[in-house]
Design a protein around this motif. Sequence first.
Motif, short mmCIF file in Angstrom:
data_model
loop_
_atom_site.label_atom_id
_atom_site.label_comp_id
_atom_site.label_asym_id
_atom_site.label_seq_id
_atom_site.Cartn_x
_atom_site.Cartn_y
_atom_site.Cartn_z
N ARG A 154 68.85 30.71 57.83
CA ARG A 154 68.61 29.32 58.22
C ARG A 154 68.53 28.42 57.00
NH1 ARG A 154 64.11 26.86 62.37
NH2 ARG A 154 63.86 24.83 61.38
N GLN A 155 67.89 28.90 55.96
CA GLN A 155 67.77 28.11 54.73
C GLN A 155 69.14 27.86 54.11
OE1 GLN A 155 65.83 29.80 51.09
NE2 GLN A 155 64.30 28.20 51.45
N GLN A 182 71.99 27.90 55.68
CA GLN A 182 72.70 27.04 56.61
C GLN A 182 72.30 25.59 56.42
OE1 GLN A 182 71.80 26.82 61.07
NE2 GLN A 182 73.33 28.44 60.94
N THR A 183 71.01 25.37 56.25
CA THR A 183 70.50 24.01 56.09
C THR A 183 70.99 23.37 54.79
OG1 THR A 183 68.50 24.60 57.32
CG2 THR A 183 68.41 22.61 55.97
N SER A 184 71.10 24.16 53.76
CA SER A 184 71.49 23.60 52.46
C SER A 184 72.98 23.32 52.35
CB SER A 184 71.07 24.56 51.34
OG SER A 184 71.73 25.82 51.50
N ARG A 190 74.29 22.11 62.00
CA ARG A 190 73.33 23.20 61.91
C ARG A 190 73.19 23.90 63.25
NH1 ARG A 190 69.13 19.52 58.42
NH2 ARG A 190 70.46 19.37 56.59
N CYS A 227 75.15 22.75 55.31
CA CYS A 227 75.73 22.09 56.47
C CYS A 227 75.13 20.72 56.69
CB CYS A 227 75.50 22.93 57.74
SG CYS A 227 76.26 24.55 57.68
N SER A 259 71.68 26.23 66.24
CA SER A 259 70.40 26.51 66.87
C SER A 259 70.20 28.02 66.88
CB SER A 259 70.37 25.97 68.31
OG SER A 259 71.41 26.55 69.05
N PRO A 269 73.51 17.89 59.13
CA PRO A 269 72.53 18.08 60.22
C PRO A 269 73.18 18.34 61.57
CG PRO A 269 71.86 16.27 58.79
CD PRO A 269 73.24 16.69 58.32
#
Length: 492
Positions: free
Chosen positions: A455-456, A458-460, A467, A462, A469, A464
């Motif tokens: 998740r981390q 992916q967040t960095s 991202r 992509c 679920s 918002p």
Amino acid sequence: MELEETEVDTSPSWSPVSRDRLLTCANLSDITGKKRKQDPSSDAENSARILEDCEDDDFPINDHMQDSERSISFRTEARPLPPMPIRARQKASSFPRRRSSQLWSDTVDSLSHELSTKEIKRQEVIYELTQGEKQLIEDLSLVKKVYYEPMLKLDIMTESELGQIFGTLDSLIPLHEDLLARLEGLRGAEKTVQEVGPTMMDWFPCLEAYITYCCNQVGAKALLDQKKQDRRVEHFLRLCQESSFSRKLDLWNFLDLPRSRLVKYPLLLKEIQKSTPPEHPDEEELPQAIELIQRIITEVNLKTGEAECQFYRRGLCYSEDSQRVPEIQASRFLYCHGELKSTKGQKLHVFLFELVLVLTRPVAQDREGPAQFQVYRQPLPAAHLHLEDLPDGEPSSSGSFRGAFTGNDKVKNCFRVSTTGRSKSQSHSLQANDSFNKQQWISCLRQAMVQSRDRQAQTSHCKPSERLSPDPALYNNIAELNLNSDVEMPDT
């Protein structure tokens, strides 16, 4: 040398914070009347009299909640409730064994020679589905008759407390009565059922009512456990459990029956599908019905997982603001929680939320207050977590366990979690109840670490809107991994 948790911070103080109770919308009984205080002897006499009346009534008693149904593995099937504390591996059940159940073939005077062995098997499973509905209805009605109504009449608990514990249980009975009527209406002249798929497809959407009931169960179980500390409540529930109608099951066994029934529908439909020939009309409908019920179970699971996470978040107490890490509020579910021991032998209640591991100590409180947990040291973000499986009885690279936990030469079932990152470095060596419990913890921790790092990353990388679920299957995979030690750990 004893291995200690390493951190500069001092131990936190005990400062409880209030926790809101989960809301419910229950009205199991319209019983009214003047309530009065009763002395202990009057309580016992009235409770015994009411229970005797219940036993004398011609009330159907069945073996719906039995070993065979409790043994269903939820590791491969969706489970509507989020993780509840995992217990140590249990011995053989002491509950009454299931009595011989009547088969569909027992209800038929003579089997038609035109029915194949496969079709007979299909009719047996459909009959099992029908009988299961009948037994569930009987058990839920029994719960209302012998638990809710007597406790309300005897003023053992308030109507509000009973409403919180029983939730919307009463609203589930008509749903299953409806399905039972539909299934019995499908039986033809030879007591055979042709198509069951369309009926189940039409009825399954009604099970969305389970979201409210299952979401309430986390708070209901906590309140019931709290009320059991009251002598009058404990005495009444013990009398019920010793009575013949209970089959030695406690109240929570009965309140958990709807959840147990919910996860059995996909299993039964798959068994019917196995015995359904390719040219049968149900061949097309059954896969759709199975897919629908699995979607509903996943939705119930997601919602109840969120409800459990919120419930325990409210119970956390913080001694300083730095402990309120954002990962706690951002977490949407619990992987697992339960009791572990520190190197000093101190009992800690540990919560593995979606994004963070939180070590806590129960807060001393009066009987009437909800459970509170004092956060111990700093929470450990799962994305920065390191896990080490420590061999039994062997010193680790950073110190010796000899006598650290129990004063004995050999220490078993230990693992270490540590973290380095934006906050101070920490290391906690923890002991589980047994090897089975330890492996469950390790499995949960590894899964949380992988998911959080993915998740981390992916967040960095992509936007918002891109991202992803969380995978709904994740909630189903972790449903069996709940950790708690109800039994004192033996010295090792």
